[in-house]
Design a protein around this motif. Structure first.
Motif, mmCIF file in Angstrom:
data_model
loop_
_atom_site.group_PDB
_atom_site.id
_atom_site.type_symbol
_atom_site.label_atom_id
_atom_site.label_comp_id
_atom_site.label_asym_id
_atom_site.label_seq_id
_atom_site.Cartn_x
_atom_site.Cartn_y
_atom_site.Cartn_z
ATOM 1 N N GLY A 11 0.788 -1.225 0.000
ATOM 2 C CA GLY A 11 0.000 0.000 0.000
ATOM 3 C C GLY A 11 0.818 1.271 0.000
ATOM 4 N N THR A 12 2.147 1.184 0.049
ATOM 5 C CA THR A 12 3.006 2.373 -0.003
ATOM 6 C C THR A 12 3.378 2.664 -1.454
ATOM 7 O OG1 THR A 12 5.148 1.239 0.126
ATOM 8 C CG2 THR A 12 3.977 1.649 2.214
ATOM 9 N N PRO A 13 3.993 3.825 -1.724
ATOM 10 C CA PRO A 13 4.397 4.135 -3.102
ATOM 11 C C PRO A 13 5.615 3.349 -3.575
ATOM 12 C CG PRO A 13 4.178 6.137 -1.759
ATOM 13 C CD PRO A 13 4.164 4.974 -0.828
ATOM 14 N N ALA A 14 6.181 2.518 -2.719
ATOM 15 C CA ALA A 14 7.427 1.836 -3.062
ATOM 16 C C ALA A 14 7.217 0.800 -4.159
ATOM 17 C CB ALA A 14 8.015 1.166 -1.827
ATOM 18 N N ARG A 15 8.291 0.566 -4.910
ATOM 19 C CA ARG A 15 8.332 -0.501 -5.910
ATOM 20 C C ARG A 15 8.932 -1.724 -5.240
ATOM 21 N NH1 ARG A 15 12.229 -0.981 -10.482
ATOM 22 N NH2 ARG A 15 13.003 1.015 -9.734
ATOM 23 N N VAL A 16 8.161 -2.781 -5.077
ATOM 24 C CA VAL A 16 8.561 -3.915 -4.237
ATOM 25 C C VAL A 16 8.506 -5.202 -5.034
ATOM 26 C CG1 VAL A 16 8.095 -5.177 -2.095
ATOM 27 C CG2 VAL A 16 7.588 -2.724 -2.234
ATOM 28 N N ARG A 17 9.535 -6.037 -4.824
ATOM 29 C CA ARG A 17 9.543 -7.401 -5.324
ATOM 30 C C ARG A 17 9.936 -8.327 -4.176
ATOM 31 N NH1 ARG A 17 13.390 -8.275 -10.343
ATOM 32 N NH2 ARG A 17 13.210 -10.373 -9.444
ATOM 33 N N PRO A 18 9.394 -9.522 -4.124
ATOM 34 C CA PRO A 18 9.839 -10.460 -3.095
ATOM 35 C C PRO A 18 11.325 -10.772 -3.279
ATOM 36 C CG PRO A 18 7.813 -11.238 -4.138
ATOM 37 C CD PRO A 18 8.300 -10.090 -4.959
ATOM 38 N N ALA A 19 12.055 -10.821 -2.197
ATOM 39 C CA ALA A 19 13.481 -11.133 -2.276
ATOM 40 C C ALA A 19 13.674 -12.553 -2.779
ATOM 41 C CB ALA A 19 14.128 -10.964 -0.908
ATOM 42 N N GLY A 20 14.547 -12.694 -3.783
ATOM 43 C CA GLY A 20 14.867 -14.009 -4.310
ATOM 44 C C GLY A 20 16.028 -14.632 -3.549
ATOM 45 N N PRO A 21 16.409 -15.849 -3.907
ATOM 46 C CA PRO A 21 17.453 -16.560 -3.161
ATOM 47 C C PRO A 21 18.814 -15.892 -3.217
ATOM 48 C CG PRO A 21 16.830 -17.755 -5.158
ATOM 49 C CD PRO A 21 15.831 -16.675 -4.981
ATOM 50 N N ASP A 22 19.073 -15.053 -4.226
ATOM 51 C CA ASP A 22 20.381 -14.422 -4.365
ATOM 52 C C ASP A 22 20.398 -12.948 -3.971
ATOM 53 O OD1 ASP A 22 21.459 -16.805 -5.392
ATOM 54 O OD2 ASP A 22 20.767 -16.296 -7.408
ATOM 55 N N ASP A 23 19.253 -12.396 -3.606
ATOM 56 C CA ASP A 23 19.183 -10.950 -3.429
ATOM 57 C C ASP A 23 19.932 -10.441 -2.208
ATOM 58 O OD1 ASP A 23 17.814 -10.285 -5.729
ATOM 59 O OD2 ASP A 23 15.851 -10.643 -4.841
#
Length: 431
Positions: free
Chosen positions: A309-321
């Motif tokens: 719900g925030t303005p941030a651009r978010v992706r779930p962290a992957g195994p290498d992140d």
């Protein structure tokens, strides 16, 4: 990591060895050059940069245009780019090196033994230093300057991405050496970008005393694994900032923002923020307002929920992140319940470069400084300060994440060794 490439042409190998041998032949004269002579060369190089600024910028524009045509990303292009301001900054860094004490000849320590022998250690140049680097043409000036001031000859092999810029910079360096009456062969620029020559350089332990790689993980690992001479390797920075429950969140926001966005393409830029659960919600709300979609956040489940719900651009962290040096507008986020979890995360995923904590808990700050195993550790400051100029070294040849010989920004003193000097009055050792 061993890299297989087609062998270089015999003529190219002969030319390369001739250049390195010329640097070796010039090194004794440079080792005994006076501080005044070395400083005169550095001043002449600074003057040359200013006088030929337009030539440097024009050559760099050709490099940037080729990089764009080749599809290099924005971060890589930023590392290549030299505008008028950056050229002036290079000239200014030379003035800073001139102002530094000359380490050559410095007495490190001395003592008189019971038998009357005076035994001490004195700093001396290493001899010939070779650097293999990518993208950044400023490295040509930085390494040449520090090698000159520390009495070392140097061999510079830049990447094809900045070849036009480096040709002009090498010519300016040669002119400065000539103006100061120092041997022009003391700085050798390898203009041939054939990758096979890298392997040849790594075998020249008879001519090169120290090898310094500056570039991506692949280059650093190759040099570390294949070099036949000592290597100062590093520069790969997976850098963390831990925001503790006791942190001033306004301060933390400014530190994290600076550490990530001031300049994303450098090795001391933030890659992962670790947030105490007690402050993660309000901190991420403020950060999302500050960054919006400018920075992609690779979020663990707890932080992803808080960012919904925030303005941030978010992706779930992957195994290498959490094991990636992003060098881009991307940052990992993890929420922890205790400082111990933050320390454990850094121990597991850090690269030994630069790590920071934001806290008002003095005891925790000291614990962080004591327990975190990295070249540079910070309390309440941005990791982007890990830089030779910022540390008062004038410039740096790189940032070492190793533990032997040099650690952190590598400046003048780190480019010297020492020899034992013994003065007697006729002493002989008992039989």
């Amino acid at each position: 990591m061993t890299t297989t490439t087609a062998p270089a042409a015999p003529a190219a190998l002969d030319a390369l060895r001739a250049q390195v041998a010329a640097a070796r032949a010039a090194s004794p004269a440079l080792a005994v050059a006076t501080s005044a002579e070395k400083n005169a060369a550095l001043a002449a190089i600074a003057d040359g940069l200013r006088a030929r600024r337009d030539d440097v910028v024009a050559a760099n524009a050709r490099d940037v245009a080729k990089a764009e045509a080749d599809g290099l990303d924005a971060a890589a292009i930023d590392r290549i780019r030299l505008d008028a301001g950056r050229v002036e900054a290079l000239a200014g860094s030379l003035s800073a090196v001139i102002a530094l004490p000359d380490p050559v000849g410095e007495t490190i320590d001395s003592a008189v033994r019971p038998n009357g022998l005076e035994i001490g250690r004195v700093r001396v140049p290493l001899g010939v230093i070779a650097a293999i680097y990518e993208n950044r043409p400023n490295v040509t000036i930085d390494i040449a300057a520090l090698c000159l001031k520390s009495g070392n000859a140097c061999v510079l092999r830049g990447g094809r991405e900045a070849l036009e810029s480096n040709r002009v910079l090498a010519a300016i360096i040669a002119g400065g050496l000539d103006d100061a009456g120092l041997p022009g062969d003391a700085v050798q620029f390898i203009a041939n970008t054939d990758r096979a020559l890298v392997g040849a350089l790594l075998e020249m332990h008879d001519l090169i005393d120290l090898m310094i790689p500056r570039g991506g993980k692949g280059l650093v690992e190759r040099v570390r694994d294949e070099a036949s001479m000592p290597v100062v390797a590093g520069g790969i920075g997976i850098c963390h900032t831990y925001v503790d429950r006791s942190a001033d969140l306004g301060m933390a926001l400014e530190i994290v923002d600076n550490a990530k966005t001031r300049r994303v393409s450098i090795c001391n830029a933030l890659d992962v923020m670790i947030l105490h659960a007690d402050v993660a919600g309000p901190f991420l709300a403020s950060l999302a307002e500050r960054w919006g979609e400018r920075v992609e956040l690779r979020a663990d489940p707890a932080s992803a929920a808080l960012l919904a719900g925030t303005p941030a651009r978010v992706r779930p962290a992957g195994p290498d992140d959490f094991d990636t040096e992003f060098l881009d507008m991307v940052a990992g986020v993890r929420v922890v319940d205790a400082p111990e979890a933050a320390l454990a995360h850094i121990a597991a995923h850090g690269s030994g470069h630069s790590e920071a904590i934001v806290t008002s808990d003095d005891a925790l700050a000291e614990r962080f400084l004591h327990e975190v195993d990295a070249a540079t550790v910070y309390v309440n400051a941005s990791t982007q300060f890990t830089d030779g100029g910022e540390f008062g070294l004038g410039a740096e040849v790189g940032i070492s994440t190793g533990k032997l010989h040099a650690r952190g920004p590598v400046g003048l003193r780190e480019l010297t060794s020492y020899k034992w000097v013994v003065r007697g009055t006729g002493q002989t050792r008992p039989r």
